[in-house]
Design a protein around this motif. Structure first.
Motif, short mmCIF file in Angstrom:
data_model
loop_
_atom_site.label_atom_id
_atom_site.label_comp_id
_atom_site.label_asym_id
_atom_site.label_seq_id
_atom_site.Cartn_x
_atom_site.Cartn_y
_atom_site.Cartn_z
N ALA A 77 -2.17 9.37 1.70
CA ALA A 77 -2.80 8.60 0.63
C ALA A 77 -3.45 9.58 -0.33
O ALA A 77 -4.18 10.48 0.09
N LEU A 78 -3.18 9.43 -1.62
CA LEU A 78 -3.69 10.34 -2.64
C LEU A 78 -4.65 9.62 -3.57
O LEU A 78 -4.32 8.55 -4.08
N PRO A 79 -5.85 10.15 -3.78
CA PRO A 79 -6.33 11.43 -3.26
C PRO A 79 -6.87 11.36 -1.84
O PRO A 79 -7.09 12.38 -1.22
N SER A 80 -7.10 10.15 -1.31
CA SER A 80 -7.73 10.01 0.00
C SER A 80 -7.44 8.60 0.53
O SER A 80 -7.27 7.66 -0.25
N PRO A 81 -7.40 8.44 1.87
CA PRO A 81 -7.26 7.08 2.42
C PRO A 81 -8.54 6.26 2.30
O PRO A 81 -8.54 5.08 2.64
N LYS A 132 -12.85 12.96 6.80
CA LYS A 132 -12.99 14.34 6.37
C LYS A 132 -12.42 14.47 4.97
O LYS A 132 -11.29 14.03 4.72
N VAL A 133 -13.17 15.04 4.06
CA VAL A 133 -12.72 15.17 2.68
C VAL A 133 -11.44 16.01 2.66
O VAL A 133 -11.38 17.10 3.21
N GLY A 134 -10.39 15.44 2.05
CA GLY A 134 -9.11 16.11 2.01
C GLY A 134 -8.22 15.82 3.20
O GLY A 134 -7.06 16.21 3.23
N GLY A 135 -8.76 15.12 4.21
CA GLY A 135 -7.98 14.77 5.39
C GLY A 135 -7.42 13.37 5.30
O GLY A 135 -7.77 12.59 4.41
N GLN A 136 -6.55 13.03 6.24
CA GLN A 136 -5.90 11.72 6.24
C GLN A 136 -6.28 10.87 7.45
O GLN A 136 -6.07 9.67 7.45
N ASP A 137 -6.85 11.49 8.47
CA ASP A 137 -7.21 10.73 9.67
C ASP A 137 -8.52 9.99 9.45
O ASP A 137 -9.45 10.51 8.84
N LEU A 138 -8.58 8.77 9.98
CA LEU A 138 -9.79 7.94 9.89
C LEU A 138 -10.10 7.38 11.28
O LEU A 138 -9.92 6.19 11.53
N VAL A 194 -10.89 4.43 -0.14
CA VAL A 194 -10.75 3.93 -1.50
C VAL A 194 -11.93 3.01 -1.81
O VAL A 194 -12.23 2.10 -1.02
N THR A 195 -12.59 3.25 -2.91
CA THR A 195 -13.66 2.37 -3.34
C THR A 195 -13.07 1.03 -3.77
O THR A 195 -12.03 0.99 -4.43
N SER A 196 -13.73 -0.05 -3.36
CA SER A 196 -13.24 -1.39 -3.69
C SER A 196 -12.98 -1.53 -5.18
O SER A 196 -13.81 -1.15 -6.01
N GLY A 197 -11.80 -2.03 -5.53
CA GLY A 197 -11.42 -2.21 -6.92
C GLY A 197 -10.67 -1.05 -7.53
O GLY A 197 -10.16 -1.16 -8.66
N ARG A 198 -10.55 0.07 -6.80
CA ARG A 198 -9.85 1.24 -7.32
C ARG A 198 -8.38 1.24 -6.86
O ARG A 198 -7.98 0.49 -5.98
N ASN A 199 -7.60 2.15 -7.46
CA ASN A 199 -6.19 2.30 -7.12
C ASN A 199 -5.98 3.53 -6.24
O ASN A 199 -6.83 4.43 -6.19
N VAL A 200 -4.83 3.57 -5.57
CA VAL A 200 -4.49 4.70 -4.72
C VAL A 200 -2.97 4.86 -4.77
O VAL A 200 -2.24 3.90 -5.05
N ILE A 201 -2.49 6.08 -4.52
CA ILE A 201 -1.05 6.34 -4.47
C ILE A 201 -0.69 6.75 -3.04
O ILE A 201 -1.32 7.63 -2.45
N LEU A 202 0.32 6.08 -2.48
CA LEU A 202 0.83 6.42 -1.15
C LEU A 202 2.05 7.31 -1.33
O LEU A 202 2.95 7.01 -2.11
N GLN A 203 2.07 8.41 -0.59
CA GLN A 203 3.13 9.41 -0.73
C GLN A 203 3.87 9.55 0.59
O GLN A 203 3.29 9.87 1.62
N CYS A 204 5.19 9.32 0.55
CA CYS A 204 6.07 9.49 1.71
C CYS A 204 6.89 10.75 1.47
O CYS A 204 7.55 10.89 0.43
N LEU A 252 -0.70 4.28 8.35
CA LEU A 252 -1.76 4.73 7.43
C LEU A 252 -2.59 3.52 7.05
O LEU A 252 -2.08 2.57 6.46
N GLU A 253 -3.87 3.55 7.42
CA GLU A 253 -4.77 2.46 7.07
C GLU A 253 -5.74 2.93 6.00
O GLU A 253 -6.39 3.97 6.15
N LEU A 254 -5.83 2.17 4.93
CA LEU A 254 -6.79 2.48 3.88
C LEU A 254 -8.15 1.93 4.27
O LEU A 254 -8.26 0.82 4.79
#
Length: 471
Positions: free
Chosen positions: A128-132, A258-264, A134-144, A214-216
């Motif tokens: 998830a870019l930039p991070s998994p 973790k900032v820059g990480g993908q695990d939650l 996401v602030t409510s109401g914002r957009n995110v890009i998923l990268q495969c 991947l869970e946001l």
């Protein structure tokens, strides 16, 4: 010349197809797969076709084959038939359609069932870019991403509002093939859990293994928790470490990011005391991957909305050697000396013979972040001077310094040898006060002495005068 068997079979299939096309008056059958139409390789799947109670024969076609894939009569009275596939393979993958016949003729074809086999290729990476988070109401890009060279990617959203997307792959600057899926605006109304697959255009129903899910995490505005570590901000490589997220809000679960990480990772909350909820996140033996900046979040029940983020916690890992460039431990010295009086000017000097971009000064037992200074070159060595002026008793303690590189700011060198700073004696203003007081007392004593001396002289003069008068 009499027609051959193959000609008769082709004619029969053509007539059957014509009859089905012309009939089309019976209800269209329904086709589906159990447990689903996306099937891991080697696992069983059953294709079902359901018509009417008058159905006598069921007929299953697979796209691309010249003869029916399966023809089956129900074993007894009923309105459906099945094709059981004990082990799914690439040969079973395809587009299926079914029909049924009654004494009055053939039905029209069902909708098509796309039966997909997965696991034919290794799973892609999923970010998830930039991070998994996401602030409510914002957009995110998923990268495969994949090194397999796929030209198509499939994204599925799991949960109650299940949906899917398919896009073409494109080359990433690092040589991998990627697909980007813009999502948003993200709201806490649903859970946002995704997986992606890669495949080739010429075999659209033969997919890779699924990516990791991947869970946001949708961050809201409710009270932020606190994130802390009992070991302090600098930990030694190999040391076991636990991060603790806590809040006086009644959260039932916590998540760590973790900032820059993908695990939650998520943990249920426990209540060590009334009015406090907390969760422990063991990181195990610490290594290079653990250095960084962390935040945690609190959540209620199964709600997809999380709290505002905690204040960031920096985790610095000492003892690692990025690319082998921090080979030795720095040295730490003090001016004017390790034992000073309050109010003095003290400088701690950290030096290293290796290239060092930043020096950090840490006090044992302190919860605050270490002091940082850019290094300065001096006679082929790197150094930084930490001023503690004027010192107070609070500055007393054991200090160590570390070196780091700008390319790996959270990875530190071996620590210097410990340096104990002792702050003892009276403070300068107290010393001045005592000096003034002593001077004042001495002055009083001198004045008293002069007064008594003067008084004694007066008495002697009066006594002498009285004797003279008597004679």
């Amino acid at each position: 010349m009499a027609p051959g068997p193959s000609t008769l079979l082709g004619l029969a299939l053509c007539l059957a197809q014509t009859a089905r096309t012309q009939q089309g008056t019976l209800p269209k059958p329904t086709i589906w797969a159990e447990p689903g139409s996306v099937v891991p390789s080697g696992t069983p799947v059953t294709v079902w076709c359901q018509g009417t109670l008058e159905a006598q024969v069921f007929h299953l076609d697979k796209e691309g084959t010249s003869v029916p894939w399966d023809r089956q009569k129900p074993p007894g009275p009923g309105d459906k038939a099945q094709l059981a596939i004990p082990q799914m393979t690439e040969q079973h993958a395809g587009s299926y359609q079914c029909y049924y016949s009654t004494p009055t003729g053939w039905s029209e074809g069902s909708d098509r069932l796309e039966l997909v086999v997965t696991g034919s290729y290794s799973k892609p990476s999923f970010l998830a870019l930039p991070s998994p988070v996401v602030t409510s109401g914002r957009n995110v890009i998923l990268q495969c991403l994949s090194l397999q060279g796929f030209n198509r990617f499939f994204l599925t959203k799991e949960g109650e509002d299940e949906s899917s997307w398919t896009v073409d792959g494109e080359r990433h600057p690092d040589g991998q093939i990627q697909a980007l899926f813009p999502m948003g605006p993200v709201t806490p109304g649903h859970r946002w859990t995704f997986r992606c697959y890669g495949f080739y255009r010429h075999t659209p129903r033969v997919w890779s293994a699924p990516s990791n899910p991947l869970e946001l995490l949708v961050s809201g505005l409710s009270g932020k928790p606190s994130l802390l570590t009992l070991q302090g901000p600098v930990v030694t490589s190999g040391q076991n470490l636990t991060l603790q997220c806590r809040s006086d809000v009644g959260y039932t679960r916590f998540a760590l990011s973790k900032v820059g990480g993908q695990d939650l990772p998520q943990r249920p909350a426990r209540r060590p005391q009334v009015g406090l909820a907390q969760a422990d996140f063991p990181l195990g033996p610490v290594g290079t991957i653990h250095g960084g900046r962390y935040r945690c979040y609190g959540g209620h029940g199964l709600s997809s909305e999380w709290s505002a983020p905690s204040e960031p916690l920096e985790l610095l890992v000492a003892g690692e050697e990025p690319a082998g460039r921090l080979r030795d431990r720095p040295s730490l010295s003090v001016r004017p000396g390790p034992s000073v009086a309050p109010g003095e000017n003290v400088t701690l000097l950290c030096q290293s013979g290796n290239r060092t971009d930043t020096f950090l000064l840490s006090k044992e037992g302190a919860a605050h972040r270490p002091l940082r200074l850019r290094s300065q070159g001096q006679d082929g060595r790197y150094q930084a001077e930490f001023s503690l002026s004027p010192v107070t008793s609070a500055h007393g303690g054991t200090y160590r310094c570390y070196g780091s590189l700008s390319t790996d700011p959270y990875l530190l060198s071996q620590p210097s040898e410990p340096l104990a700073l002792v702050v003892s004696g009276l403070t300068w203003y107290l010393s001045v006060l005592i000096g003034v007081s002593v001077t004042f007392v001495l002055l009083l004593l001198v004045l008293l002495f002069l007064f008594l001396l003067h008084r004694g002289q007066d008495r002697r003069r009066k006594s002498g005068a009285a004797v003279s008068d008597a004679h």
